[in-house]
Every structure is written in C-alpha cells, then in structure tokens.
Design a protein around this motif. Structure first.
Motif, PDB file in Angstrom:
ATOM      1  N   ARG A  84       0.808  -1.221   0.000  1.00 34.13           N
ATOM      2  CA  ARG A  84       0.000   0.000   0.000  1.00 34.13           C
ATOM      3  C   ARG A  84       0.843   1.273   0.000  1.00 34.13           C
ATOM      4  NH1 ARG A  84      -3.145  -2.616   4.278  1.00 34.13           N
ATOM      5  NH2 ARG A  84      -2.821  -0.883   5.728  1.00 34.13           N
ATOM      6  N   ASN A  85       2.046   1.193   0.474  1.00 31.39           N
ATOM      7  CA  ASN A  85       2.887   2.382   0.617  1.00 31.39           C
ATOM      8  C   ASN A  85       4.252   2.194  -0.041  1.00 31.39           C
ATOM      9  OD1 ASN A  85       1.094   3.912   2.653  1.00 31.39           O
ATOM     10  ND2 ASN A  85       1.376   1.907   3.623  1.00 31.39           N
ATOM     11  N   PRO A  86       4.285   1.939  -1.338  1.00 31.46           N
ATOM     12  CA  PRO A  86       5.574   1.652  -1.976  1.00 31.46           C
ATOM     13  C   PRO A  86       6.554   2.825  -1.925  1.00 31.46           C
ATOM     14  CG  PRO A  86       3.866   1.974  -3.632  1.00 31.46           C
ATOM     15  CD  PRO A  86       3.172   1.900  -2.308  1.00 31.46           C
ATOM     16  N   LEU A  87       6.045   4.065  -1.979  1.00 29.25           N
ATOM     17  CA  LEU A  87       6.951   5.211  -1.893  1.00 29.25           C
ATOM     18  C   LEU A  87       7.695   5.223  -0.572  1.00 29.25           C
ATOM     19  CD1 LEU A  87       5.200   8.327  -3.490  1.00 29.25           C
ATOM     20  CD2 LEU A  87       7.467   7.415  -4.039  1.00 29.25           C
ATOM     21  N   TYR A  88       6.989   4.943   0.521  1.00 29.22           N
ATOM     22  CA  TYR A  88       7.640   4.925   1.825  1.00 29.22           C
ATOM     23  C   TYR A  88       8.587   3.737   1.957  1.00 29.22           C
ATOM     24  CZ  TYR A  88       4.368   8.591   3.136  1.00 29.22           C
ATOM     25  OH  TYR A  88       3.653   9.764   3.191  1.00 29.22           O
ATOM     26  N   VAL A  89       8.213   2.625   1.356  1.00 28.98           N
ATOM     27  CA  VAL A  89       9.111   1.466   1.369  1.00 28.98           C
ATOM     28  C   VAL A  89      10.422   1.810   0.674  1.00 28.98           C
ATOM     29  CG1 VAL A  89       9.457  -0.891   0.520  1.00 28.98           C
ATOM     30  CG2 VAL A  89       7.265  -0.239   1.536  1.00 28.98           C
ATOM     31  N   PHE A  90      10.328   2.446  -0.490  1.00 29.64           N
ATOM     32  CA  PHE A  90      11.548   2.818  -1.210  1.00 29.64           C
ATOM     33  C   PHE A  90      12.298   3.931  -0.489  1.00 29.64           C
ATOM     34  CE2 PHE A  90       9.229   0.921  -4.922  1.00 29.64           C
ATOM     35  CZ  PHE A  90      10.122  -0.117  -5.119  1.00 29.64           C
ATOM     36  N   ASN A  91      11.590   4.833   0.201  1.00 31.66           N
ATOM     37  CA  ASN A  91      12.264   5.838   1.024  1.00 31.66           C
ATOM     38  C   ASN A  91      13.075   5.187   2.135  1.00 31.66           C
ATOM     39  OD1 ASN A  91      11.243   7.944  -0.470  1.00 31.66           O
ATOM     40  ND2 ASN A  91       9.660   8.496   0.995  1.00 31.66           N
ATOM     41  N   PHE A  92      12.496   4.172   2.762  1.00 33.34           N
ATOM     42  CA  PHE A  92      13.200   3.444   3.818  1.00 33.34           C
ATOM     43  C   PHE A  92      14.458   2.791   3.269  1.00 33.34           C
ATOM     44  CE2 PHE A  92      14.026  -0.550   6.035  1.00 33.34           C
ATOM     45  CZ  PHE A  92      14.163  -0.112   7.351  1.00 33.34           C
ATOM     46  N   ILE A  93      14.313   2.132   2.123  1.00 37.78           N
ATOM     47  CA  ILE A  93      15.474   1.479   1.494  1.00 37.78           C
ATOM     48  C   ILE A  93      16.552   2.513   1.177  1.00 37.78           C
ATOM     49  CG2 ILE A  93      16.240   0.293  -0.605  1.00 37.78           C
ATOM     50  CD1 ILE A  93      13.505  -1.118  -0.630  1.00 37.78           C
ATOM     51  N   GLY A  94      16.144   3.673   0.663  1.00 39.49           N
ATOM     52  CA  GLY A  94      17.105   4.710   0.322  1.00 39.49           C
ATOM     53  C   GLY A  94      17.798   5.289   1.538  1.00 39.49           C
ATOM     54  N   ALA A  95      17.053   5.512   2.622  1.00 34.98           N
ATOM     55  CA  ALA A  95      17.647   6.062   3.834  1.00 34.98           C
ATOM     56  C   ALA A  95      18.699   5.115   4.411  1.00 34.98           C
ATOM     57  CB  ALA A  95      16.553   6.345   4.870  1.00 34.98           C
ATOM     58  N   VAL A  96      18.365   3.844   4.473  1.00 39.69           N
ATOM     59  CA  VAL A  96      19.331   2.854   4.962  1.00 39.69           C
ATOM     60  C   VAL A  96      20.516   2.772   4.010  1.00 39.69           C
ATOM     61  CG1 VAL A  96      19.679   0.399   5.450  1.00 39.69           C
ATOM     62  CG2 VAL A  96      17.578   1.541   6.208  1.00 39.69           C
ATOM     63  N   GLY A  97      20.237   2.788   2.721  1.00 41.81           N
ATOM     64  CA  GLY A  97      21.324   2.730   1.738  1.00 41.81           C
ATOM     65  C   GLY A  97      22.271   3.894   1.857  1.00 41.81           C
ATOM     66  N   PHE A  98      21.752   5.091   2.143  1.00 41.39           N
ATOM     67  CA  PHE A  98      22.635   6.251   2.276  1.00 41.39           C
ATOM     68  C   PHE A  98      23.571   6.088   3.462  1.00 41.39           C
ATOM     69  CE2 PHE A  98      23.735  10.530   3.735  1.00 41.39           C
ATOM     70  CZ  PHE A  98      24.266  11.043   2.569  1.00 41.39           C
ATOM     71  N   GLY A  99      23.051   5.560   4.567  1.00 40.84           N
ATOM     72  CA  GLY A  99      23.915   5.313   5.717  1.00 40.84           C
ATOM     73  C   GLY A  99      25.072   4.381   5.379  1.00 40.84           C
ATOM     74  N   PHE A 100      24.774   3.349   4.597  1.00 42.90           N
ATOM     75  CA  PHE A 100      25.828   2.413   4.208  1.00 42.90           C
ATOM     76  C   PHE A 100      26.789   3.016   3.189  1.00 42.90           C
ATOM     77  CE2 PHE A 100      22.992  -0.988   5.860  1.00 42.90           C
ATOM     78  CZ  PHE A 100      23.925  -1.631   6.673  1.00 42.90           C
ATOM     79  N   VAL A 101      26.265   3.783   2.237  1.00 41.05           N
ATOM     80  CA  VAL A 101      27.113   4.263   1.152  1.00 41.05           C
ATOM     81  C   VAL A 101      28.115   5.315   1.637  1.00 41.05           C
ATOM     82  CG1 VAL A 101      25.840   6.266   0.219  1.00 41.05           C
ATOM     83  CG2 VAL A 101      26.961   4.662  -1.342  1.00 41.05           C
ATOM     84  N   VAL A 102      27.810   5.997   2.739  1.00 41.64           N
ATOM     85  CA  VAL A 102      28.781   6.937   3.306  1.00 41.64           C
ATOM     86  C   VAL A 102      29.699   6.244   4.295  1.00 41.64           C
ATOM     87  CG1 VAL A 102      27.244   8.916   2.972  1.00 41.64           C
ATOM     88  CG2 VAL A 102      27.217   7.698   5.168  1.00 41.64           C
ATOM     89  N   GLY A 103      29.614   4.923   4.349  1.00 42.33           N
ATOM     90  CA  GLY A 103      30.532   4.154   5.193  1.00 42.33           C
ATOM     91  C   GLY A 103      30.182   4.179   6.659  1.00 42.33           C
ATOM     92  N   ASN A 104      28.905   4.394   6.990  1.00 39.45           N
ATOM     93  CA  ASN A 104      28.531   4.507   8.393  1.00 39.45           C
ATOM     94  C   ASN A 104      27.285   3.676   8.696  1.00 39.45           C
ATOM     95  OD1 ASN A 104      28.052   5.467  11.068  1.00 39.45           O
ATOM     96  ND2 ASN A 104      29.278   7.271  10.558  1.00 39.45           N
ATOM     97  N   PRO A 105      27.464   2.375   8.960  1.00 37.92           N
ATOM     98  CA  PRO A 105      26.306   1.517   9.244  1.00 37.92           C
ATOM     99  C   PRO A 105      25.551   1.936  10.495  1.00 37.92           C
ATOM    100  CG  PRO A 105      28.377   0.355   9.643  1.00 37.92           C
ATOM    101  CD  PRO A 105      28.727   1.621   8.948  1.00 37.92           C
ATOM    102  N   ILE A 106      26.219   2.634  11.423  1.00 38.82           N
ATOM    103  CA  ILE A 106      25.508   3.128  12.603  1.00 38.82           C
ATOM    104  C   ILE A 106      24.466   4.155  12.176  1.00 38.82           C
ATOM    105  CG2 ILE A 106      25.737   4.411  14.762  1.00 38.82           C
ATOM    106  CD1 ILE A 106      28.487   3.164  15.103  1.00 38.82           C
ATOM    107  N   LEU A 107      24.823   5.032  11.248  1.00 36.22           N
ATOM    108  CA  LEU A 107      23.866   5.998  10.716  1.00 36.22           C
ATOM    109  C   LEU A 107      22.719   5.273  10.017  1.00 36.22           C
ATOM    110  CD1 LEU A 107      22.935   8.865  10.031  1.00 36.22           C
ATOM    111  CD2 LEU A 107      24.429   8.770   8.009  1.00 36.22           C
ATOM    112  N   ALA A 108      23.036   4.233   9.262  1.00 32.49           N
ATOM    113  CA  ALA A 108      21.992   3.459   8.591  1.00 32.49           C
ATOM    114  C   ALA A 108      21.000   2.911   9.608  1.00 32.49           C
ATOM    115  CB  ALA A 108      22.620   2.323   7.785  1.00 32.49           C
ATOM    116  N   ALA A 109      21.510   2.403  10.730  1.00 32.13           N
ATOM    117  CA  ALA A 109      20.643   1.859  11.770  1.00 32.13           C
ATOM    118  C   ALA A 109      19.799   2.958  12.410  1.00 32.13           C
ATOM    119  CB  ALA A 109      21.473   1.149  12.839  1.00 32.13           C
TER     120      ALA A 109
END
Length: 200
Positions: A84-109
């Motif tokens: 029902r909320n695919p935009l928010y699902v993809f937002n969640f994936i993107g937010a977590v991905g940004f934390g990882f891509v900047v080398g900071n898994p703590i930020l992703a969490a």
C-alpha cells in the motif's frame, strides 16, 4: 520548543528537514566505525549504492503511476498492487542505503529506527484521509494489500496507463534525490572538503 506541538504526521516536512540536517551533521563530524575493518565498510558501501539505485528507480516507478492522479484516483496497480505504501518502502530502502554508502552503518541503523518510529503515524493519517475519500473501496484494498511488506504474488498492471507529463517531469528530480545526495557526498569527499572540516 515544545515537541508535542509538532506531531510528525501533521508536520512531516518540518521534521524531515530536521532529519536531513541531522544526517548532514552526522556524516560530516562522525567518522565511520573503522573497527569494522576497511573490507566490511567497502562491502557496505557497495550494498548501500545498490540500495540507493533500488530506491531511486522504485520512486520513479511509483511516480509513473501517481503522476497527476495521487489524490483523484485510488491507484491499486503496479507497485501499489503489492504494497500500500511503496513510496515509503523505497524511502526506507534509500535512507538505509545512504547510511551504508557513506561508510557509516551506525547511521543506517539510526535512520532505520527513526523511520520505523515516526512514519507509522504518517501512514495512519493518510489512510484515514483515503478511507474518507474512497470508503469501502479503500477498505477492500487494505484487506487485499499489505501495508509494508510487498506481496509479489498480487502484482498486476494495466496494459496502458495515462501520465501527466508535466507532473511526472516535475517529480522526476525529487524521485532521484537519493542519487543526488550520493553524488554530492562523493564530490564533497573526493575534493578533500570533508577531511578539511574534520581537521578543524
């Protein structure tokens, strides 16, 4: 400031900007947890980039269905047929991905936890609006379609779909903002500006 006056659901843009500001400050002043090792951080960056691409393409996919029809039509096909909320699902994936891509898994969490804490209230508010707008039709849609976790066996799409090109074009840059954030980060990091700020 009295935070009780600013419930996230009704002031989502305000609090989202606060979250963006927090994220910027965090990635600039908090170095990656090097105790994880260089190899693991590099693997995390690759995973993060893949998540960012998934989020960006997913948001464009959603945009292709809601451009010009988000509040006028109950969209229940394409990505909206599996969740029902695919935009928010993809937002969640993107937010977590940004934390990882900047080398900071703590930020992703931290971003994942913040999303899980604050966005359910947004969803409840939107569902109340849609229930008022579409009544029993939306109720049946909720019964058939999960809120957060996609049910791919339910996927269906029409042979054709009308899109408002002006709204699609206007939303396209916004749909890709995860990749813009990654590009800005890479320029900032490779230029030496990040190391210069951290050395002050």
């Amino acid at each position: 400031m009295n935070l009780n006056r600013y419930p996230f659901a009704t002031h989502r843009i305000f609090w989202s900007r606060i979250a963006v500001l927090f994220t910027i400050v965090y990635v600039i002043f908090v170095p990656p947890p090097h105790q994880l090792g260089h190899a693991l951080l590099e693997i995390g960056k690759i995973i993060g980039f893949l998540l960012l691409v998934t989020a960006a393409l997913g948001r464009v996919w959603c945009l292709s269905y809601i451009a010009g029809a988000k509040n006028d039509v109950l969209v229940s096909v394409g990505p909206y047929s599996v969740v029902r909320n695919p935009l928010y699902v993809f937002n969640f994936i993107g937010a977590v991905g940004f934390g990882f891509v900047v080398g900071n898994p703590i930020l992703a969490a931290l971003l994942a936890v913040a999303f899980a804490v604050f966005y359910p209230s947004v969803i409840r508010q939107e569902e109340r609006f849609l229930t008022q707008a579409f009544g029993e039709r939306f109720t049946r849609y909720c019964d058939a379609t999960p809120r957060w976790f996609p049910r791919w066996s339910s996927f269906h799409e029409p042979e054709t779909w009308n899109i408002d090109p002006r709204r699609f074009r206007a939303g396209l840059l916004d749909a890709m903002w995860f990749l813009w954030a990654f590009l800005i980060w890479e320029i900032f990091e490779e230029s030496g500006a990040l190391q210069w700020i951290r050395s002050l």
